[in-house]
Design a protein around this motif. Structure first.
Motif, PDB file in Angstrom:
ATOM      1  N   ALA A  50      34.003 -26.141   9.637  1.00  0.00           N
ATOM      2  CA  ALA A  50      35.385 -26.532   9.948  1.00  0.00           C
ATOM      3  C   ALA A  50      36.105 -25.419  10.706  1.00  0.00           C
ATOM      4  CB  ALA A  50      36.123 -26.883   8.665  1.00  0.00           C
ATOM      5  N   HIS A  51      35.675 -25.175  11.928  1.00  0.00           N
ATOM      6  CA  HIS A  51      36.322 -24.150  12.755  1.00  0.00           C
ATOM      7  C   HIS A  51      37.791 -24.473  12.984  1.00  0.00           C
ATOM      8  CE1 HIS A  51      36.812 -21.256  16.070  1.00  0.00           C
ATOM      9  NE2 HIS A  51      37.423 -22.222  16.718  1.00  0.00           N
ATOM     10  N   HIS A  52      38.147 -25.763  13.001  1.00  0.00           N
ATOM     11  CA  HIS A  52      39.504 -26.172  13.338  1.00  0.00           C
ATOM     12  C   HIS A  52      40.535 -25.737  12.312  1.00  0.00           C
ATOM     13  CE1 HIS A  52      37.574 -29.294  10.998  1.00  0.00           C
ATOM     14  NE2 HIS A  52      38.716 -29.874  10.722  1.00  0.00           N
ATOM     15  N   PHE A  53      40.103 -25.377  11.093  1.00  0.00           N
ATOM     16  CA  PHE A  53      41.083 -24.817  10.160  1.00  0.00           C
ATOM     17  C   PHE A  53      40.587 -23.568   9.446  1.00  0.00           C
ATOM     18  CE2 PHE A  53      39.040 -28.086   7.434  1.00  0.00           C
ATOM     19  CZ  PHE A  53      38.686 -27.321   6.329  1.00  0.00           C
ATOM     20  N   SER A  54      39.431 -23.054   9.842  1.00  0.00           N
ATOM     21  CA  SER A  54      38.930 -21.817   9.239  1.00  0.00           C
ATOM     22  C   SER A  54      38.226 -20.972  10.284  1.00  0.00           C
ATOM     23  CB  SER A  54      37.973 -22.155   8.080  1.00  0.00           C
ATOM     24  OG  SER A  54      37.616 -21.002   7.357  1.00  0.00           O
ATOM     25  N   ALA A  55      38.909 -20.741  11.415  1.00  0.00           N
ATOM     26  CA  ALA A  55      38.270 -20.102  12.564  1.00  0.00           C
ATOM     27  C   ALA A  55      37.788 -18.687  12.270  1.00  0.00           C
ATOM     28  CB  ALA A  55      39.238 -20.092  13.751  1.00  0.00           C
ATOM     29  N   ALA A  56      38.487 -17.977  11.387  1.00  0.00           N
ATOM     30  CA  ALA A  56      38.090 -16.600  11.085  1.00  0.00           C
ATOM     31  C   ALA A  56      36.714 -16.531  10.424  1.00  0.00           C
ATOM     32  CB  ALA A  56      39.130 -15.936  10.187  1.00  0.00           C
ATOM     33  N   ASN A  57      36.296 -17.618   9.786  1.00  0.00           N
ATOM     34  CA  ASN A  57      35.014 -17.630   9.077  1.00  0.00           C
ATOM     35  C   ASN A  57      33.878 -18.241   9.888  1.00  0.00           C
ATOM     36  OD1 ASN A  57      36.032 -16.492   6.679  1.00  0.00           O
ATOM     37  ND2 ASN A  57      36.760 -18.489   5.975  1.00  0.00           N
ATOM     38  N   THR A  58      34.163 -18.698  11.107  1.00  0.00           N
ATOM     39  CA  THR A  58      33.156 -19.442  11.863  1.00  0.00           C
ATOM     40  C   THR A  58      31.896 -18.625  12.123  1.00  0.00           C
ATOM     41  OG1 THR A  58      34.865 -20.776  12.938  1.00  0.00           O
ATOM     42  CG2 THR A  58      32.690 -20.735  13.968  1.00  0.00           C
ATOM     43  N   LEU A  59      32.041 -17.492  12.759  1.00  0.00           N
ATOM     44  CA  LEU A  59      30.858 -16.706  13.115  1.00  0.00           C
ATOM     45  C   LEU A  59      30.101 -16.210  11.882  1.00  0.00           C
ATOM     46  CD1 LEU A  59      32.122 -14.716  16.238  1.00  0.00           C
ATOM     47  CD2 LEU A  59      30.723 -16.788  16.156  1.00  0.00           C
ATOM     48  N   PRO A  60      30.777 -15.676  10.855  1.00  0.00           N
ATOM     49  CA  PRO A  60      30.025 -15.277   9.656  1.00  0.00           C
ATOM     50  C   PRO A  60      29.273 -16.432   9.006  1.00  0.00           C
ATOM     51  CG  PRO A  60      32.195 -14.268   9.644  1.00  0.00           C
ATOM     52  CD  PRO A  60      32.187 -15.252  10.767  1.00  0.00           C
ATOM     53  N   ALA A  61      29.909 -17.613   8.950  1.00  0.00           N
ATOM     54  CA  ALA A  61      29.245 -18.756   8.313  1.00  0.00           C
ATOM     55  C   ALA A  61      28.043 -19.219   9.125  1.00  0.00           C
ATOM     56  CB  ALA A  61      30.238 -19.903   8.132  1.00  0.00           C
ATOM     57  N   LEU A  62      28.175 -19.273  10.437  1.00  0.00           N
ATOM     58  CA  LEU A  62      27.049 -19.698  11.278  1.00  0.00           C
ATOM     59  C   LEU A  62      25.914 -18.686  11.207  1.00  0.00           C
ATOM     60  CD1 LEU A  62      28.823 -21.149  14.450  1.00  0.00           C
ATOM     61  CD2 LEU A  62      27.928 -22.378  12.458  1.00  0.00           C
ATOM     62  N   ASP A  63      26.249 -17.399  11.187  1.00  0.00           N
ATOM     63  CA  ASP A  63      25.210 -16.375  11.051  1.00  0.00           C
ATOM     64  C   ASP A  63      24.486 -16.526   9.724  1.00  0.00           C
ATOM     65  OD1 ASP A  63      25.839 -15.292  13.505  1.00  0.00           O
ATOM     66  OD2 ASP A  63      27.041 -13.642  12.688  1.00  0.00           O
ATOM     67  N   LEU A  64      25.242 -16.790   8.668  1.00  0.00           N
ATOM     68  CA  LEU A  64      24.637 -16.953   7.345  1.00  0.00           C
ATOM     69  C   LEU A  64      23.743 -18.188   7.301  1.00  0.00           C
ATOM     70  CD1 LEU A  64      24.440 -15.982   4.434  1.00  0.00           C
ATOM     71  CD2 LEU A  64      26.514 -17.290   3.920  1.00  0.00           C
ATOM     72  N   TYR A  65      24.197 -19.268   7.908  1.00  0.00           N
ATOM     73  CA  TYR A  65      23.387 -20.493   7.961  1.00  0.00           C
ATOM     74  C   TYR A  65      22.058 -20.236   8.669  1.00  0.00           C
ATOM     75  CZ  TYR A  65      21.840 -25.093   9.675  1.00  0.00           C
ATOM     76  OH  TYR A  65      21.093 -26.209   9.990  1.00  0.00           O
ATOM     77  N   ARG A  66      22.126 -19.601   9.821  1.00  0.00           N
ATOM     78  CA  ARG A  66      20.903 -19.352  10.587  1.00  0.00           C
ATOM     79  C   ARG A  66      19.973 -18.381   9.872  1.00  0.00           C
ATOM     80  NH1 ARG A  66      25.124 -18.903  15.366  1.00  0.00           N
ATOM     81  NH2 ARG A  66      25.157 -21.087  16.059  1.00  0.00           N
ATOM     82  N   ALA A  67      20.553 -17.351   9.247  1.00  0.00           N
ATOM     83  CA  ALA A  67      19.731 -16.382   8.526  1.00  0.00           C
ATOM     84  C   ALA A  67      19.084 -17.000   7.291  1.00  0.00           C
ATOM     85  CB  ALA A  67      20.584 -15.181   8.122  1.00  0.00           C
ATOM     86  N   SER A  68      19.755 -17.969   6.670  1.00  0.00           N
ATOM     87  CA  SER A  68      19.253 -18.596   5.450  1.00  0.00           C
ATOM     88  C   SER A  68      18.310 -19.751   5.734  1.00  0.00           C
ATOM     89  CB  SER A  68      20.433 -19.116   4.602  1.00  0.00           C
ATOM     90  OG  SER A  68      21.354 -18.095   4.300  1.00  0.00           O
ATOM     91  N   PHE A  69      18.217 -20.171   6.976  1.00  0.00           N
ATOM     92  CA  PHE A  69      17.526 -21.425   7.286  1.00  0.00           C
ATOM     93  C   PHE A  69      16.036 -21.352   6.976  1.00  0.00           C
ATOM     94  CE2 PHE A  69      15.345 -24.529   9.888  1.00  0.00           C
ATOM     95  CZ  PHE A  69      16.110 -25.663   9.656  1.00  0.00           C
ATOM     96  N   ARG A  70      15.562 -22.410   6.343  1.00  0.00           N
ATOM     97  CA  ARG A  70      14.144 -22.599   6.078  1.00  0.00           C
ATOM     98  C   ARG A  70      13.742 -23.973   6.607  1.00  0.00           C
ATOM     99  NH1 ARG A  70      12.916 -21.248  -0.086  1.00  0.00           N
ATOM    100  NH2 ARG A  70      10.788 -21.275   0.762  1.00  0.00           N
ATOM    101  N   PRO A  71      12.730 -24.065   7.453  1.00  0.00           N
ATOM    102  CA  PRO A  71      12.330 -25.356   8.007  1.00  0.00           C
ATOM    103  C   PRO A  71      12.025 -26.371   6.916  1.00  0.00           C
ATOM    104  CG  PRO A  71      11.240 -23.562   9.161  1.00  0.00           C
ATOM    105  CD  PRO A  71      11.914 -22.954   7.954  1.00  0.00           C
ATOM    106  N   SER A  72      12.345 -27.621   7.208  1.00  0.00           N
ATOM    107  CA  SER A  72      12.120 -28.707   6.258  1.00  0.00           C
ATOM    108  C   SER A  72      11.605 -29.919   7.016  1.00  0.00           C
ATOM    109  CB  SER A  72      13.437 -29.056   5.552  1.00  0.00           C
ATOM    110  OG  SER A  72      14.342 -29.644   6.470  1.00  0.00           O
ATOM    111  N   GLU A  73      11.361 -30.991   6.278  1.00  0.00           N
ATOM    112  CA  GLU A  73      10.975 -32.231   6.941  1.00  0.00           C
ATOM    113  C   GLU A  73      12.127 -32.800   7.756  1.00  0.00           C
ATOM    114  OE1 GLU A  73       9.291 -35.098   4.328  1.00  0.00           O
ATOM    115  OE2 GLU A  73       7.966 -33.662   3.330  1.00  0.00           O
ATOM    116  N   VAL A  74      13.329 -32.367   7.469  1.00  0.00           N
ATOM    117  CA  VAL A  74      14.512 -32.845   8.179  1.00  0.00           C
ATOM    118  C   VAL A  74      14.680 -32.105   9.499  1.00  0.00           C
ATOM    119  CG1 VAL A  74      17.015 -33.128   8.044  1.00  0.00           C
ATOM    120  CG2 VAL A  74      15.607 -33.433   5.997  1.00  0.00           C
ATOM    121  N   LEU A  75      14.589 -30.788   9.469  1.00  0.00           N
ATOM    122  CA  LEU A  75      14.797 -29.959  10.653  1.00  0.00           C
ATOM    123  C   LEU A  75      13.751 -28.850  10.708  1.00  0.00           C
ATOM    124  CD1 LEU A  75      18.677 -29.306  10.680  1.00  0.00           C
ATOM    125  CD2 LEU A  75      17.411 -30.762  12.265  1.00  0.00           C
TER     126      LEU A  75
END
Length: 374
Positions: free
Chosen positions: A230-255
């Motif tokens: 939700a960048h539209h109401f939490s812009a200060a957290n956008t980059l940290p959250a996206l970095d955390l998502y990518r760093a935490s990502f583990r491949p699955s049958e979905v993606l």
């Protein structure tokens, strides 16, 4: 990894499920729409729903990838308290665009109910329904207590991973033998394929996790699910959250690799002055919401006449700093810059304005700026 994680990671659809869109025209990434189905002063919820249909059909015609509605409660200016009901209506008025929740606030509901609702939506619009889930209440504490029939609100958020696992098992009809829910089935759903004469539906709504902080980012990454921030109401957290998502990502049958979209407040008009005039209605609406005075979205005239105090002016300046607005060329440049800066895989645009005509016109102008088909 726990067995519960396996249940979630091992579910969903295979490649081609509609998660990854195609960038249309000259857009840097796929473009989508997030609609709060806002109700302006002097208008009605019926008019807001008609505008929602117009926006969804316009987005479909112009090549936007998906259209989502978000669950909110006890807000006079937001008519999206029941995403499943709205999506059923929109499904009847569209044919191709993906429809989904951005999102359903899972702690407000029994997982079985959500599985049934979205199984029904999938039957109505096969292969184009997304189930986006959040863990916030989508309202104030008192309303959340009324929704959940409890005053222990923290439990809903704390139990989100367990609720997610339960919902996933209902969607996949995959409770193990001996589980208390093993003989309970979400219908429509996979159980129909195992009944005499049954045929397996090839689709089930793919799950998305939504968030405005790091909790859902980490969870989505660890489960290999797509993530909406939700960048539209939490812009200060956008980059940290996206970095955390990518760093935490583990491949699955979905993606096989991360996929993240961000919600972006954006409004285009023929002139900078008109765009500013329109977004100020959303700014005043946000001031009132944040100060405990939610109401209908004010008209441009009301917003122009309003005298902001010093504290309110500071809030408005900060809020407008994260709203991409202006001429179509300026909005296109702002969206391009945001996509480049964040590395987002998709931009989901939400228009903040009083009138449906201004919001609808904004989506048309943005589509024109990117050369999308008319």
């Amino acid at each position: 990894m726990s067995g519960e994680d396996e249940e979630i990671r091992g579910s969903g659809e295979t490649a081609g499920d509609g998660t990854r869109g195609t960038a249309p025209g000259t857009a840097p990434v796929p473009l989508s729409v997030l609609d709060l189905v806002t109700v302006g002063a002097g208008s009605t919820a019926s008019a807001a729903v008609r505008t929602a249909v117009d926006i969804a059909r316009t987005a479909e015609r112009r090549g936007f990838h998906r259209y989502w509605v978000a669950e909110h409660h006890s807000m006079p200016g937001v008519a999206s308290s029941s995403p499943a009901v709205l999506l059923a209506h929109l499904a009847a008025h569209t044919t191709r665009i993906r429809l989904g929740s951005g999102g359903v606030m899972l702690p407000n509901h029994a997982p079985l109910v959500i599985a049934e609702q979205f199984g029904t939506l999938e039957a109505m619009a096969p292969g184009r329904v997304d189930l986006g889930l959040g863990r916030a209440p989508g309202t104030d504490g008192a309303t959340a207590a009324a929704l959940r029939r409890t005053e222990r609100l923290h439990e809903g958020a704390d139990e989100f991973p367990q609720q997610l696992a339960e919902l996933t098992r209902f969607l996949d009809d995959s409770f193990p033998d001996g589980h208390p829910y093993a003989k309970i089935h979400a219908v429509p759903g996979p159980v129909q394929a195992t009944s005499p004469g049954g045929v397996q539906d090839p689709h089930r709504p793919p799950l998305w996790l939504l968030g405005s902080s790091g909790f859902s980012a980490r969870l989505a990454g660890s489960l290999g699910l797509p993530f909406a921030f939700a960048h539209h109401f939490s812009a200060a957290n956008t980059l940290p959250a996206l970095d955390l998502y990518r760093a935490s990502f583990r491949p699955s049958e979905v993606l096989s690799e991360p996929y993240a979209l961000i919600g972006v407040a954006a409004l285009a008009a023929e002139s900078e002055q008109e765009a500013r005039r329109q977004v100020m209605t959303g700014a005043l609406s946000m001031v009132r919401l944040r100060t405990g005075r939610p109401g209908l979205v004010p008209s441009p005239e009301e917003a122009e006449a309003y005298r902001f105090n010093e504290l309110e002016r500071g809030f408005v300046d900060s809020w407008l700093g994260n709203v991409v607005h202006g001429t179509p060329d300026a909005v296109r440049q702002g969206l391009d810059d945001l996509a480049k800066r964040t590395g987002a895989d998709e931009l989901m645009i939400t228009a903040n304005a009083h009138g449906g005509a201004a919001r609808l016109r904004s989506y048309e102008l943005i589509a024109d700026a990117y050369g999308l088909p008319a």
